[in-house]
Design a protein around this motif. Structure first.
Motif, mmCIF file in Angstrom:
data_model
loop_
_atom_site.group_PDB
_atom_site.id
_atom_site.type_symbol
_atom_site.label_atom_id
_atom_site.label_comp_id
_atom_site.label_asym_id
_atom_site.label_seq_id
_atom_site.Cartn_x
_atom_site.Cartn_y
_atom_site.Cartn_z
ATOM 1 N N THR A 192 0.834 -1.203 0.000
ATOM 2 C CA THR A 192 0.000 0.000 0.000
ATOM 3 C C THR A 192 0.869 1.254 0.000
ATOM 4 O O THR A 192 1.894 1.314 0.688
ATOM 5 N N SER A 195 -2.844 7.133 0.788
ATOM 6 C CA SER A 195 -4.158 7.464 0.230
ATOM 7 C C SER A 195 -4.124 7.680 -1.276
ATOM 8 O O SER A 195 -5.126 7.493 -1.960
ATOM 9 N N GLY A 197 -1.772 6.143 -3.310
ATOM 10 C CA GLY A 197 -0.986 5.118 -3.962
ATOM 11 C C GLY A 197 0.434 5.616 -4.212
ATOM 12 O O GLY A 197 0.804 6.720 -3.839
ATOM 13 N N THR A 223 -1.989 -8.515 -2.380
ATOM 14 C CA THR A 223 -3.010 -7.468 -2.450
ATOM 15 C C THR A 223 -2.253 -6.150 -2.552
ATOM 16 O O THR A 223 -1.407 -5.851 -1.705
ATOM 17 N N GLN A 224 -2.539 -5.378 -3.598
ATOM 18 C CA GLN A 224 -1.744 -4.175 -3.831
ATOM 19 C C GLN A 224 -2.624 -3.002 -4.245
ATOM 20 O O GLN A 224 -3.526 -3.136 -5.078
ATOM 21 N N GLN A 225 -2.328 -1.860 -3.641
ATOM 22 C CA GLN A 225 -2.949 -0.602 -4.041
ATOM 23 C C GLN A 225 -2.113 -0.003 -5.166
ATOM 24 O O GLN A 225 -0.893 0.085 -5.064
ATOM 25 N N CYS A 226 -2.786 0.408 -6.234
ATOM 26 C CA CYS A 226 -2.096 0.997 -7.389
ATOM 27 C C CYS A 226 -2.796 2.284 -7.807
ATOM 28 O O CYS A 226 -4.016 2.426 -7.632
ATOM 29 N N THR A 249 -7.414 0.607 -6.631
ATOM 30 C CA THR A 249 -6.890 1.961 -6.436
ATOM 31 C C THR A 249 -7.103 2.431 -5.006
ATOM 32 O O THR A 249 -6.387 3.319 -4.532
ATOM 33 N N TYR A 250 -8.066 1.838 -4.311
ATOM 34 C CA TYR A 250 -8.322 2.178 -2.906
ATOM 35 C C TYR A 250 -8.761 0.908 -2.193
ATOM 36 O O TYR A 250 -9.709 0.236 -2.631
ATOM 37 N N ILE A 251 -8.078 0.548 -1.144
ATOM 38 C CA ILE A 251 -8.402 -0.673 -0.388
ATOM 39 C C ILE A 251 -9.394 -0.301 0.707
ATOM 40 O O ILE A 251 -9.035 0.324 1.709
ATOM 41 N N MET A 254 -9.125 -2.307 4.553
ATOM 42 C CA MET A 254 -7.734 -2.400 4.987
ATOM 43 C C MET A 254 -7.570 -3.198 6.289
ATOM 44 O O MET A 254 -6.648 -4.021 6.391
#
Length: 391
Positions: A192, A195, A197, A223-226, A249-251, A254
């Motif tokens: 992560t 906010s 990325g 699991t990845q925020q991009c 783009t937003y987890i 979390m």
């Protein structure tokens, strides 16, 4: 008979400011108090927080952009201060507490003008600009770290170490065991970048994972925020590597993702570190070099020195370096579990409670009977009614 006090919390519109403010608001409301939030338009739009409190969006003003920008900034600060003063006439807060960021400045200036007790909370290991500006005038300074850079010794008498409040969903992870991990089980990696990325994580992490020994790589679940512009490229890379990956783009969940993560790769924002230490999760951290006063580098020191995380400066954050650090943590027997325990020991799970205790102890406003009703969230300055709303 219902008895309550009124508190105003003021926070900039990023998660790093808003999440601790929200956690303190929840604690205060659980004690029967009423809370109003002052923030900017970004803060008012963050989902899932401050849904039980009145939210006031006030002009804040930022001192940037040369002489004309400074004039506009000063006007925004003045307008926000005047609107906050009118709000206080109605709401009558016992204390106004700022959690950093420019939107907190007008609310605190208004409180100081009205002789309302004030407190600031510093989430980072470097005192932020707004908090530095007001350190002399406020009644108390709450900190998240034992040592805070740029906090002058002459203010020691008003400093209180409370930690950085986290959401209740994260706090509930405190009593959970570290996820079971064997040489054959799935290895869950959470990535992560805060906010917004971080493109560098999208550039480096997939390639770094490709360099891991096959015995570890075949067990990975990511699991990845991009960032939106990176997500399809990253998805294609993981598919080519045959690494299962859940990208967003937003987890939104979390706390759940954190609960089962064996290792976290992340920026070093204050809220991220607070959640890692409360939950007890090991991490590889990449401080954001452009963060104001390089505060993310300062943030990681306590956790790294305790052995709960490794830190890689962004200039040295390469796929080769990431793969090397991951192997040290993931393939040495007991290394992850040991780092998780050390991270857990750095946690300050009572931060919201201790912050609420501090706010209750400051000031002399009387207990108020017949609390004012909670009004709907306010979406713009024009909706403020000039008299403010009660929470």
């Amino acid at each position: 008979m219902s008895i309550t006090r009124h508190f105003v919390l003021a926070a900039g519109g990023t998660g790093g400011h808003m999440i601790p403010a929200h956690a303190v608001a929840e604690e205060l409301m659980a004690r029967g108090h009423h809370v109003a939030l002052v923030t900017d338009e970004r803060g008012a739009k963050i989902p899932g927080i401050f849904e039980k409190a009145a939210v006031h969006v006030l002009p804040a003003g930022r001192m940037q952009g040369g002489p004309l920008g400074w004039i506009r900034g000063l006007k925004g600060i003045r307008d926000g201060r005047d609107m906050a003063r009118r709000m206080y006439d109605n709401f009558q807060p016992m204390v106004v507490c700022g959690f950093g960021g420019y939107p907190a400045l007008p609310a605190l200036l208004a409180a100081i003008k009205e002789d309302i007790p004030t407190v600031v909370h510093e989430q980072n290991a470097v005192l932020g600009r707004v908090n530095r500006l007001l350190a002399r005038k406020v009644n108390a300074i709450a900190t998240a770290y034992p040592h805070v850079e740029r906090l002058k010794d002459k203010f020691d008498h008003k400093v209180h170490l409370v930690g950085n409040p986290v959401r209740e969903e994260v706090l509930s992870l405190r009593g959970e065991e570290f996820p079971a991990l064997t040489d054959e089980s799935v290895f869950r990696l959470l990535v992560t970048g805060g906010s917004q990325g971080a493109s560098i994580l999208s550039d480096v992490v997939p390639e770094g994972l490709s360099m891991l020994p096959i015995s570890l790589r075949r067990r990975l679940q990511v699991t990845q925020q991009c960032r939106a512009e990176d997500i399809e490229r990253v998805r294609a890379t993981y598919a080519e590597l045959e690494i299962p990956a859940d990208l967003a783009t937003y987890i939104t969940d979390m706390p759940e993702k954190l609960s089962w993560a064996h290792l976290v790769i992340a920026r070093a924002g204050a809220s991220t570190l607070a959640e890692l230490t409360v939950a007890g999760r090991p991490a590889i951290l990449i401080p954001l070099p452009s963060a104001m006063d390089d505060h993310q580098t300062a943030n990681v020191r306590e956790l790294v020195e305790a052995g709960g995380a490794r830190s890689i400066p962004q200039a040295h954050f390469t796929p080769v370096e990431l793969a090397k650090q991951m192997q040290k943590m993931a393939m040495e027997p007991g290394a992850l579990q040991n780092a998780a325990r050390r991270a857990w020991n750095c946690g300050r799970p009572d931060a919201a409670r201790d912050m609420a205790d501090l706010l209750e102890s400051i000031g002399s406003a009387p207990l108020m009977n017949d609390p004012l009703p909670v009004k709907p969230r306010i979406a713009s300055p024009s909706a403020l009614n000039l008299g403010g709303a009660a929470a």
